[in-house]
Design an enzyme around this catalytic site. Structure first.
Site, PDB file in Angstrom:
ATOM      1  N   HIS A  19       0.745  -1.169  -0.103  1.00 36.95           N
ATOM      2  CA  HIS A  19       0.019   0.025   0.048  1.00 36.95           C
ATOM      3  C   HIS A  19       0.979   1.301  -0.072  1.00 36.95           C
ATOM      4  O   HIS A  19       1.488   1.456   1.085  1.00 36.95           O
ATOM      5  CB  HIS A  19      -0.937   0.040   1.286  1.00 36.95           C
ATOM      6  CG  HIS A  19      -1.903  -1.179   1.388  1.00 36.95           C
ATOM      7  ND1 HIS A  19      -3.099  -1.341   0.717  1.00 36.95           N
ATOM      8  CD2 HIS A  19      -1.588  -2.377   1.874  1.00 36.95           C
ATOM      9  CE1 HIS A  19      -3.806  -2.342   1.250  1.00 36.95           C
ATOM     10  NE2 HIS A  19      -2.727  -3.215   1.725  1.00 36.95           N
ATOM     11  N   HIS A 197      -8.151  -8.254  -0.579  1.00 36.44           N
ATOM     12  CA  HIS A 197      -7.576  -8.909   0.702  1.00 36.44           C
ATOM     13  C   HIS A 197      -8.795  -9.866   1.169  1.00 36.44           C
ATOM     14  O   HIS A 197     -10.018  -9.482   1.247  1.00 36.44           O
ATOM     15  CB  HIS A 197      -7.298  -7.698   1.614  1.00 36.44           C
ATOM     16  CG  HIS A 197      -6.324  -6.872   1.675  1.00 36.44           C
ATOM     17  ND1 HIS A 197      -5.942  -6.210   0.284  1.00 36.44           N
ATOM     18  CD2 HIS A 197      -5.271  -6.523   2.605  1.00 36.44           C
ATOM     19  CE1 HIS A 197      -4.940  -5.573   0.577  1.00 36.44           C
ATOM     20  NE2 HIS A 197      -4.547  -5.627   1.521  1.00 36.44           N
ATOM     21  N   GLU A 200      -7.257 -12.445   5.999  1.00 41.21           N
ATOM     22  CA  GLU A 200      -6.367 -11.913   6.807  1.00 41.21           C
ATOM     23  C   GLU A 200      -6.801 -12.034   8.364  1.00 41.21           C
ATOM     24  O   GLU A 200      -6.060 -12.825   8.866  1.00 41.21           O
ATOM     25  CB  GLU A 200      -6.090 -10.623   6.472  1.00 41.21           C
ATOM     26  CG  GLU A 200      -5.035  -9.690   7.290  1.00 41.21           C
ATOM     27  CD  GLU A 200      -4.843  -8.207   7.176  1.00 41.21           C
ATOM     28  OE1 GLU A 200      -5.816  -7.766   6.381  1.00 41.21           O
ATOM     29  OE2 GLU A 200      -3.857  -7.545   7.641  1.00 41.21           O
ATOM     30  N   ASP A 278       3.462  -5.195   2.607  1.00 42.89           N
ATOM     31  CA  ASP A 278       2.177  -4.617   3.040  1.00 42.89           C
ATOM     32  C   ASP A 278       2.230  -2.958   3.239  1.00 42.89           C
ATOM     33  O   ASP A 278       2.012  -2.321   2.360  1.00 42.89           O
ATOM     34  CB  ASP A 278       1.543  -5.264   4.256  1.00 42.89           C
ATOM     35  CG  ASP A 278       0.132  -5.329   4.513  1.00 42.89           C
ATOM     36  OD1 ASP A 278      -0.603  -4.691   3.328  1.00 42.89           O
ATOM     37  OD2 ASP A 278      -0.484  -5.670   5.388  1.00 42.89           O
ATOM     38  N   ASP A 279       2.536  -2.794   4.554  1.00 44.23           N
ATOM     39  CA  ASP A 279       2.711  -1.299   4.910  1.00 44.23           C
ATOM     40  C   ASP A 279       3.905  -1.253   5.695  1.00 44.23           C
ATOM     41  O   ASP A 279       4.180  -1.130   6.838  1.00 44.23           O
ATOM     42  CB  ASP A 279       1.604  -0.739   5.939  1.00 44.23           C
ATOM     43  CG  ASP A 279       0.086  -1.393   5.227  1.00 44.23           C
ATOM     44  OD1 ASP A 279      -0.165  -0.330   4.298  1.00 44.23           O
ATOM     45  OD2 ASP A 279      -0.482  -2.151   5.435  1.00 44.23           O
TER      46      ASP A 279
HETATM   47  N1  HPA Z   1      -5.286  -5.006   5.288  1.00 43.66           N
HETATM   48  C1  HPA Z   1      -6.442  -4.481   4.945  1.00 43.66           C
HETATM   49  N2  HPA Z   1      -6.528  -3.234   4.644  1.00 43.66           N
HETATM   50  C2  HPA Z   1      -5.289  -2.650   4.471  1.00 43.66           C
HETATM   51  C3  HPA Z   1      -4.018  -3.180   4.873  1.00 43.66           C
HETATM   52  C4  HPA Z   1      -4.116  -4.673   5.239  1.00 43.66           C
HETATM   53  O1  HPA Z   1      -3.331  -5.095   5.714  1.00 43.66           O
HETATM   54  N3  HPA Z   1      -2.881  -2.268   4.764  1.00 43.66           N
HETATM   55  C5  HPA Z   1      -3.703  -1.101   4.247  1.00 43.66           C
HETATM   56  N4  HPA Z   1      -4.966  -1.217   4.232  1.00 43.66           N
HETATM   57 ZN    ZN Z   2      -2.546  -5.058   2.460  1.00 46.02          ZN
END
Ligand code: HPA
Ligand code: ZN
Length: 338
Positions: A19, A197, A200, A278-279
């Site tokens: 992201h 997604h 998770e 991811d972030d």
């Molecule tokens: N999951 C869902 N939404 C998100 C994530 C994530 O890991 N990172 C940024 N938005």
């Molecule tokens: Zn993500």
């Protein structure tokens, strides 16, 4: 024989789950707050980093949406994207497929063309200056109504040549993929690929929905597929790619310890799993940090790492020819470094 860290460092690889807003480093957050005269509730970079303690996805999202409030002009989106590109260049990442969350900016009054101008010009420079290729994935925020996603798709109409796929992110629990079946169909009709997604925090049922109702081309995370043997076999036989994010999983308490991370069982089951960050600014590491942390925690060997790197290209949206080129590069690297 090089050690694992050196082996990872030079291994050619792609990133498929990133992201852009999650790569906003605290230093840049401060710079942009100053540039745009926006007050942020922190006095120092260390205070920002100290606030990054999360017990679940929603905890993180609250801080993530707050952090991105400093993004305003197209040069801010350029700096954000270029900052990330410079990080992955150091990781020998040759290709990246990046998410952005337009709705999180539109609701603050930022215009769609401004966001696109900054991001696309940085991605163009990434290829010109560093040889890093990319694809852009426009995510819909799943906590918002499907109607909002339709409005965003309409705003993207003039920019479709720059957008490879749509995605689905934000708060997973209570917002199943089924909520977005119509807008994903509309995106497909416009020639866009799709990812979501799923699994998770959400149950395996959400992964089935992403496959059957959204017809996605790739699953982001997908950890909870490992609870369901029928689903595991389906992912394997359909060669579905999972974009797995070890340090994210640890920080968001999807796993209690990296030693419990499911990456090895995924590979052993024949699933096309990949490693991603991811972030990275929020979760403590970029691409190679993720490879190294999980390799050390679950004892991945060089052949596992080679498989993961190959998966990152075969699961990408590059052409068959480009994928084969990268896979040959990895084979040549593996032969000369083992
Ligand atoms: N999951 C869902 N939404 C998100 C994530 C994530 O890991 N990172 C940024 N938005
Ligand atoms: Zn993500």
């Amino acid at each position: 024989m090089p050690n694992i860290a050196e082996f990872i460092q030079k291994l050619p690889k792609a990133e498929l789950h990133l992201h852009l807003e999650g790569s906003l480093e605290p230093e840049l957050m401060f710079d942009l707050a100053r540039r745009n005269k926006i007050a942020i509730p922190f006095n120092a970079v260390e205070d920002i980093r100290a606030a990054y303690n999360f017990s679940n996805l929603q905890d993180f999202l609250d801080i993530y949406y707050q952090g991105m409030n400093v993004l305003h002009g197209k040069e801010d989106y350029y700096d954000l994207t270029m900052g990330y590109i410079k990080k992955i260049q150091q990781d020998n990442c040759l290709h990246t497929e990046v998410f952005f969350d337009p709705q999180a900016h539109l609701e603050r009054g930022i215009e769609f063309p401004v966001i696109m101008a900054g991001i696309t010009s940085a991605l163009k420079d990434a290829e010109k200056d560093f040889g890093i290729t990319s694809r852009l994935i426009m995510c819909f925020l799943r906590h918002l109504p499907e109607e909002d996603a339709f409005k965003t798709l309409k705003l993207a109409e003039n920019f479709l040549p720059h957008i490879a796929a749509v995605g689905l992110d934000s708060s997973e629990l209570g917002h199943p993929p089924s909520k977005f079946a119509r807008v994903f169909k509309a995106a497909k009709e416009r020639g866009l690929l799709s990812v979501a997604h799923a699994g998770e925090e959400g149950p395996p049922q959400y992964i089935y929905q992403a496959l059957d109702l959204l017809n996605i081309d790739r699953i982001d995370h997908g950890n909870r597929a490992m609870e369901d043997p029928v689903l595991i076999e389906r992912l394997r036989s359909e060669r579905m790619t999972l974009t797995v994010c070890p340090l994210s999983n640890l920080k968001l308490c999807v796993v209690n310890s990296l030693r419990d991370h499911p990456i090895k069982p995924m590979l052993q089951a024949g699933i096309r799993a990949t490693i991603n960050s991811d972030d990275p600014s929020y979760f403590g590491g970029y691409l190679n940090d993720n490879y190294l942390a999980v390799a050390n925690a679950v004892d991945l060997d060089k052949s596992d790492l080679v498989t993961l790197a190959k998966n990152s290209f075969s699961g990408s949206f590059l052409s068959e020819k480009e994928i084969n080129h990268h896979i040959h590069q990895i084979d040549a690297y593996a032969t000369s470094h083992t």
